[in-house]
Design a protein around this motif. Structure first.
Motif, PDB file in Angstrom:
ATOM      1  N   GLN A   7       0.820  -1.219   0.000  1.00  0.00           N
ATOM      2  CA  GLN A   7       0.000   0.000   0.000  1.00  0.00           C
ATOM      3  C   GLN A   7       0.857   1.274   0.000  1.00  0.00           C
ATOM      4  O   GLN A   7       0.461   2.288  -0.556  1.00  0.00           O
TER       5      GLN A   7
ATOM      6  N   ARG B  84       0.245   4.152  -2.753  1.00  0.00           N
ATOM      7  CA  ARG B  84      -0.181   5.492  -2.349  1.00  0.00           C
ATOM      8  C   ARG B  84       0.851   6.542  -2.755  1.00  0.00           C
ATOM      9  O   ARG B  84       0.498   7.677  -3.070  1.00  0.00           O
ATOM     10  N   ARG B  85       2.119   6.162  -2.753  1.00  0.00           N
ATOM     11  CA  ARG B  85       3.173   7.085  -3.178  1.00  0.00           C
ATOM     12  C   ARG B  85       3.002   7.405  -4.669  1.00  0.00           C
ATOM     13  O   ARG B  85       3.064   8.549  -5.092  1.00  0.00           O
TER      14      ARG B  85
ATOM     15  N   THR C 199      -0.105   9.520  -5.100  1.00  0.00           N
ATOM     16  CA  THR C 199       0.087  10.893  -4.604  1.00  0.00           C
ATOM     17  C   THR C 199       0.811  11.725  -5.658  1.00  0.00           C
ATOM     18  O   THR C 199       0.442  12.874  -5.923  1.00  0.00           O
ATOM     19  N   ALA C 200       1.838  11.120  -6.280  1.00  0.00           N
ATOM     20  CA  ALA C 200       2.555  11.837  -7.344  1.00  0.00           C
ATOM     21  C   ALA C 200       1.641  12.053  -8.548  1.00  0.00           C
ATOM     22  O   ALA C 200       1.635  13.120  -9.153  1.00  0.00           O
TER      23      ALA C 200
ATOM     24  N   GLY D 167       0.238  15.583  -5.541  1.00  0.00           N
ATOM     25  CA  GLY D 167       0.331  15.901  -4.124  1.00  0.00           C
ATOM     26  C   GLY D 167      -0.994  15.938  -3.390  1.00  0.00           C
ATOM     27  O   GLY D 167      -1.027  16.140  -2.177  1.00  0.00           O
TER      28      GLY D 167
ATOM     29  N   ARG E  31      -3.290  14.335  -1.472  1.00  0.00           N
ATOM     30  CA  ARG E  31      -3.285  13.053  -0.751  1.00  0.00           C
ATOM     31  C   ARG E  31      -4.675  12.471  -0.538  1.00  0.00           C
ATOM     32  O   ARG E  31      -4.851  11.261  -0.539  1.00  0.00           O
TER      33      ARG E  31
ATOM     34  N   MET F  34       9.728   6.480 -11.324  1.00  0.00           N
ATOM     35  CA  MET F  34       9.473   6.237  -9.908  1.00  0.00           C
ATOM     36  C   MET F  34       9.337   4.745  -9.612  1.00  0.00           C
ATOM     37  O   MET F  34       9.875   4.245  -8.642  1.00  0.00           O
TER      38      MET F  34
END
Lengths: 160, 128
Positions: A14, A18-19, A22-23, A27, A29, A122
């Protein structure tokens, strides 16, 4: 796969999911977590179609990507930039300030370019894997990567 | 800025996510809701099948009884009638037998469905 088995798999990845989201959401969230929940529920409903559990993260990212793309269809393009700006003045999170330039630069990319850039830089996927994950041709992904890369570089260098 | 710089930029990108526990708890709640809906759908499908079988059985019984009774009823009316009238009465009696079995089948299905709806309401009331 039962509910607890699925929850264990989600627990393990997770953070990455979520990272990435978020990107992808520049941003934002709350939106990222909402999409992550949505993707997890969709994945749970379709978990009988997953054959190789070692590819769970890639499979979940694929579902999250399509959730993001369909949520984008309902939004106007300017929303991301507005979101990125709003978040920079939001004092709830230090991240907003720390990653301000990156979020703003990402917000100015198209949804597909942004996804390709994030999956490549990423998450570390190559062009073929991104093409499989997003259901596009390798050529289209290469184009998105090249365009996204040059836009991102220009925008980030201008910020400096 | 080259490729490696970009890669480094995203390697360093570590946004502090919201609480993991809250996220997993919310997910657990959603999964529970999905399970609840699944079990309700499964129960409803099973009960619909039972209603269908009961209605078919009721229709068969009603149809058989009507088929046995209808020639006798027709005979009561066609003792002194002409051939054409007799044929018509027989035809009408069979139509009536069919109609009776259809009505009984539909009524049995509706009754069973009403029973199922009652059960479902109790089930939902118990869960939520």
């Amino acid at each position: 796969m039962d509910k607890s088995g699925f929850a264990d798999l989600v627990k393990g990845c997770q953070g990455e999911l979520r990272r990435f989201l978020t990107a992808l959401c520049c941003g934002n969230r709350e939106l990222a977590d909402d999409l992550a929940q949505d993707a997890c529920v969709k994945a749970y409903l379709a978990c009988h179609t997953l054959r190789d559990e070692s590819k769970f993260l890639a499979w979940l990212l694929r579902i999250a990507y399509f959730s993001f793309i369909s949520s984008k269809r309902a939004q106007v393009a300017a929303t991301d930039i507005a979101d990125a700006h709003n978040l920079t003045s939001d004092e709830r999170s230090d991240d907003s300030f720390r990653y301000q330039a990156l979020h703003l630069a990402l917000a100015r990319l198209g949804a597909k370019e942004r996804s390709a850039i994030l999956l490549h830089y990423m998450q570390g996927y190559n062009v073929k894997e991104i093409a499989e994950l997003t259901g596009q041709s390798s050529d289209a992904v290469k184009q998105q990567l090249s365009r996204g890369r040059s836009h991102l570089k220009t925008m980030l260098e201008n910020e400096r | 800025m080259n490729d490696n710089d970009l890669r480094q930029l995203f390697d360093d990108y570590r946004p502090t996510p919201g609480g993991d526990v809250e996220f997993l708890e919310e997910l657990q709640r959603r999964l529970d809701a999905v399970e609840c809906i699944h079990s309700m759908q499964k129960a409803q499908r099973r009960r619909n099948m039972v209603a269908l079988v009961l209605a078919a059985a009721a229709g068969c019984v009603a149809g058989s009884i009507a088929a046995l009774v209808s020639p006798r009823l027709a005979n009561l009316f066609i003792l002194n009638a002409s051939d054409m009238a007799a044929n018509t009465m027989t035809f009408v009696s069979w139509i009536c037998a069919g109609a009776v079995s259809l009505v009984v089948t539909l009524a049995a299905y509706d009754l069973c469905r009403m029973f199922v709806a009652g059960k479902l309401k109790r089930m939902v009331g118990g869960v939520i």
